[in-house]
Design a protein around this motif. Structure first.
Motif: not given
Length: 631
Positions: A157-158, A170-173, A86-87, A75-78
């Motif tokens: 803020h990337q 990792r962000v999706a996680f 996003e969070l 899984t990768g967050l798009e």
């Protein structure tokens, strides 16, 4: 409470049964590992649970109120948002409540009388709900989880679109963990995470409020997290209590116990049948023989335990013996023309050493192996080799494999002078038999490709073995066999791995790589961890706070804005506390008046209001403490 129940699940592929009569349930807060060989049906069962695939028979029941979260290993967050924005979408309901609380606070300063009472009542209700849902904690929690996954404030803020594939995963996680689903299903959650992140994740999941269903080949991880194991084997499921190591012991004990019971019963049946055969025709003992026959018929027959599923047979022995001194690195610097990864690496390796190379992602662990193999030039320093070294290399990126070749050709082309029977025997040892050897490399799974590379290494029989993540795609049984083969290997092993169990079982030394040097520990992985803990104790507790003079101008603006928002929240709660204390004091004073304390109904009403205000005050004080802790 049962949050998921599966009854009679069945699934087949190409007429061959994969899952038969699968029954299980998941209760609130349970920690479950789903284990089984590659191809046993784990991924298929997960897809059936998630309604991504249908079963031929059976049902999966999930209450409507239950939320399930799922993380696939790929899984990768798009998203076009920044990481932080996003969070924050996860907490949109809390942010909306926060806005309403701010509006109500403003209104309190501009209304009086009955209207003020109405606004205060609405504020109290909303503030209580906001507190219960973690409204004063969610930003801190988001920062904590991001930091655990290696994203400090400089990353917040990337834009997500600018991240690498691994960073998006990792962000999706992180996003999934912050949603806190009732059932969290994780498929190989530790893949591509460094050891520090996995260690942090273990601590987080140990305290996770929901239920966990994990598919993982990381035995160390499973031992620390799960309390139940569901094993898929030969189309069926069996449940074991305990962590992974306890499951292995129970399974072995069950097999031995069943085998002894089966053999004892068969021996007894043979004894009775022998009596029957010798006496059934004799007039004097025919009745006794018939009774023995009836005794056999009444027995509950014990099934013979199933033979263990076929396992790869890894065996490695060096063709030539090296000298005692194998490798000496002297002030070695590694990296690329435009970037240095690590420098001042000095250490000595001897025949029979099994060295685990550890360090943070990006420090150059793989680069060190390639530099020793002369696939990359050293930027500085020297590598002194011993006598008669013959290297074998297991690369994690499959660069040594040719996608269009068959398995047989891939291996035989590297050893053209060997007879086909020898090649086929080596492939059979890693479970490629019959027409399997005609499959093309590009058709294979990650685990199958790993076994092809291992077969080539075993045929080569090197005396120095370099291994880069050799267990990444192997199932648990294959890992165990590989461990044993390498423990019995008479050569020298240098290896990179994120599998802590594998490192602990195999390593006799640990080389801890840093950007500014390296240190060699003479012991296994647990010894290395113990020494690291001692070093940290001696150094004292190290703060993780970043001082303001280290922040960029933009980061400083964000930090100050967050501090201002936090201060406004504290002031609003303090105003609420002062108001509640005034209300309690006024009501307590009023109850001293004769017209109140002599009237039972009025006194009861006043006391009820005091009790309500005291309860609200307790909640407000707890919220204030939580906010102050964030300062």
């Amino acid at each position: 409470m049962i949050i998921l129940q599966a009854n009679g699940i069945a699934k087949s592929f190409s007429g061959e049964p994969l899952l038969e009569n699968i029954n299980f349930e998941v209760q609130t807060g349970e920690r479950i590992a789903l284990v089984g060989r590659n191809g046993a049906g784990k991924s298929t069962l997960l897809k059936i649970i998630l309604a991504k695939e249908t079963s031929e028979l059976g049902t999966v029941t999930i209450p409507k109120s239950i939320q399930i979260g799922y993380l696939d290993q790929h899984t990768g967050l798009e998203s076009q948002q920044t990481i932080w924005d996003e969070l924050m979408l996860v907490f949109s309901d809390l942010k909306q409540m926060e806005t309403q609380l701010t509006t109500l606070t403003t209104q309190m300063g501009s209304v009086t009388g009955a209207e003020l009472e109405k606004v205060m009542h609405r504020y109290d209700e909303l503030q209580q709900e906001f507190t219960q849902k973690g409204g004063y904690q969610y930003e801190k929690e988001a920062r904590t989880v991001l930091h655990g996954f290696g994203f400090d404030e400089s990353w917040h803020h990337q834009p997500i679109a600018n991240l690498s594939g691994g960073q998006k995963t990792r962000v999706a996680f992180v996003r999934l963990l912050l949603t806190k689903p009732d059932l969290l299903i994780l498929d190989e959650p530790t893949n591509h995470l460094d050891i520090e992140t996995v260690t942090w994740l273990e601590g987080y999941l140990q305290n996770y409020p929901g239920a966990l269903l994990l598919v993982s080949h990381d035995r160390y991880f499973l031992d620390r997290i799960v309390t139940q194991v569901f094993e898929l084997s030969r189309t069926r499921m069996r449940k074991y209590h305990g962590n992974y190591s306890q499951y292995v012991e129970q399974k072995s004990g069950d097999h031995e116990r069943q085998l002894k019971q089966y053999e004892a019963q068969q021996k007894e049946i043979a004894r009775l049948q022998d009596f029957v055969d010798r006496n059934i025709a004799r007039a004097t003992s025919a009745n006794a023989a018939k009774n023995k026959q009836k005794a056999i018929a009444r027995m509950d027959l014990i099934e013979a335990p199933q033979q263990a599923e076929k396992t790869a047979a890894f065996r490695l022995q060096a063709q030539k013996k090296t000298g005692k001194d194998v490798l000496e690195l002297q002030a070695l610097t590694i990296g690329y023309t435009d970037v240095t990864l690590a420098k001042d690496i000095s250490c000595h390796f001897y025949r029979g050493d099994r060295v685990a190379i550890v360090g943070p992602n990006g420090v150059g662990k793989t680069t060190l192996l390639k530099t020793i193999l002369q696939q990359l030039p050293a930027l500085a320093g020297t590598i002194k080799e011993g006598y008669h070294l013959e290297y074998g290399y297991f690369d994690q990126e499959d660069e040594s494999l040719h996608p269009q070749k068959t398995i047989l050709d891939e291996v035989w082309d590297d050893f053209p002078l060997l007879p086909q029977t020898t090649i086929r025997t080596a492939l059979g040892n890693v479970l490629f038999t019959g027409d399997d050897v005609k499959k093309q490399i590009n058709e294979l799974s990650g685990g199958e490709k790993a076994k092809v590379k291992l077969a080539k290494i075993f045929l080569q029989a090197p005396n120095v073995l370099m291994m880069d993540e050799p267990t990444n795609h192997l199932d648990l049984e294959s890992k165990n066999v590989l461990e044993q083969a390498l423990q019995e290997y008479d050569g020298t092993v240098l290896f990179v791995s994120h599998d802590r169990y594998f490192m602990n079982e195999l390593a006799t030394k640990v080389l801890a790589l840093r950007h500014d040097g390296a240190e060699l520990y003479h012991g296994n992985y647990e010894y290395y961890l113990e020494k690291q803990a001692n070093h940290q104790e001696e150094a004292g507790a190290q703060t993780t706070e970043i001082s303001e003079n280290q922040l960029t101008y933009e980061q400083l603006k964000v930090r100050r804005r967050e501090q201002q928002q936090l201060q406004r929240k504290i002031e609003a709660v303090e105003a609420e506390i002062a108001g509640l204390e005034d209300t309690i004091e006024q009501h307590q004073a009023a109850m001293l008046a004769p017209e109140i304390y002599q009237d039972y109904q009025k006194a009861t009403a006043f006391q009820a209001e005091i009790d309500t205000a005291e309860s609200q005050l307790e909640q407000a004080l707890a919220a204030w403490e939580a906010l102050v802790a964030q300062e």
